[in-house]
Design an enzyme around this catalytic site. Structure first.
Site, PDB file in Angstrom:
ATOM      1  N   GLU A 187      -0.723   5.024   5.876  1.00 60.66           N
ATOM      2  CA  GLU A 187       0.188   4.805   4.746  1.00 60.66           C
ATOM      3  C   GLU A 187       1.336   4.291   4.384  1.00 60.66           C
ATOM      4  OE1 GLU A 187      -2.374   8.717   5.476  1.00 60.66           O
ATOM      5  OE2 GLU A 187      -1.383   7.207   7.080  1.00 60.66           O
ATOM      6  N   ASP A 219       2.430  -7.791  -9.890  1.00 62.21           N
ATOM      7  CA  ASP A 219       2.152  -7.546 -11.632  1.00 62.21           C
ATOM      8  C   ASP A 219       3.041  -7.575 -12.441  1.00 62.21           C
ATOM      9  OD1 ASP A 219       0.387  -6.507 -13.608  1.00 62.21           O
ATOM     10  OD2 ASP A 219       1.398  -4.884 -13.133  1.00 62.21           O
TER      11      ASP A 219
END
Length: 139
Positions: free
Chosen positions: A115, A129
């Site tokens: 995680e 991005d």
């Protein structure tokens, strides 16, 4: 005689399997992972100043990292779904990079390393991005 080490996610026939952790005790667990996205001086200046056109890249990366930690078992096929009790994602703009440190916490039968790692990866991809419109080769 010592036994040879073996992969825990592979059975005796070599087939992939999810490890059975049902007999393990529930314990408090924590894992921290870190990563860096190298960026250009132009990107550093934007992140420290007026920001990038898509919005607050640091805040979006932080939220994306938390979401990534929560979705880890959906992305990593043999990863156990566990109850996350806390995820922190720190995103810092350095002189040549965006640095990401994620810590995941649980009280469960298996660790939270995947995680924490997934959190860093998703946060890093989000940084890329967010900045690619102003500096396509920056990250």
């Amino acid at each position: 005689m010592t036994s040879e080490p073996r992969l825990t996610h592979v059975d005796d026939a070599g087939a992939a399997r999810m490890v059975d952790v049902s007999a393990k005790p529930v314990t408090a667990r924590e894992a921290t992972a870190a990563g860096r996205v190298l960026v250009s001086p132009e990107v550093v200046a934007l992140l420290r100043g007026e920001g990038v056109p898509k919005g607050d890249a640091v805040a979006v990366a932080r939220i994306a990292g938390i979401a990534g930690a929560k979705r880890t078992p959906d992305l990593v096929p043999l990863c156990h779904p566990i109850a996350l009790h806390g995820v922190t994602v720190d995103v810092t703009v350095a002189d040549d990079a965006v640095e990401i440190v994620a810590t995941a916490r649980t009280a469960d039968r298996t660790g939270v390393e995947m995680e924490a790692l997934t959190s860093v990866a998703v946060a890093g991809l989000t940084v890329i991005d967010m900045v690619k419109a102003v500096a396509p080769r920056a990250a």
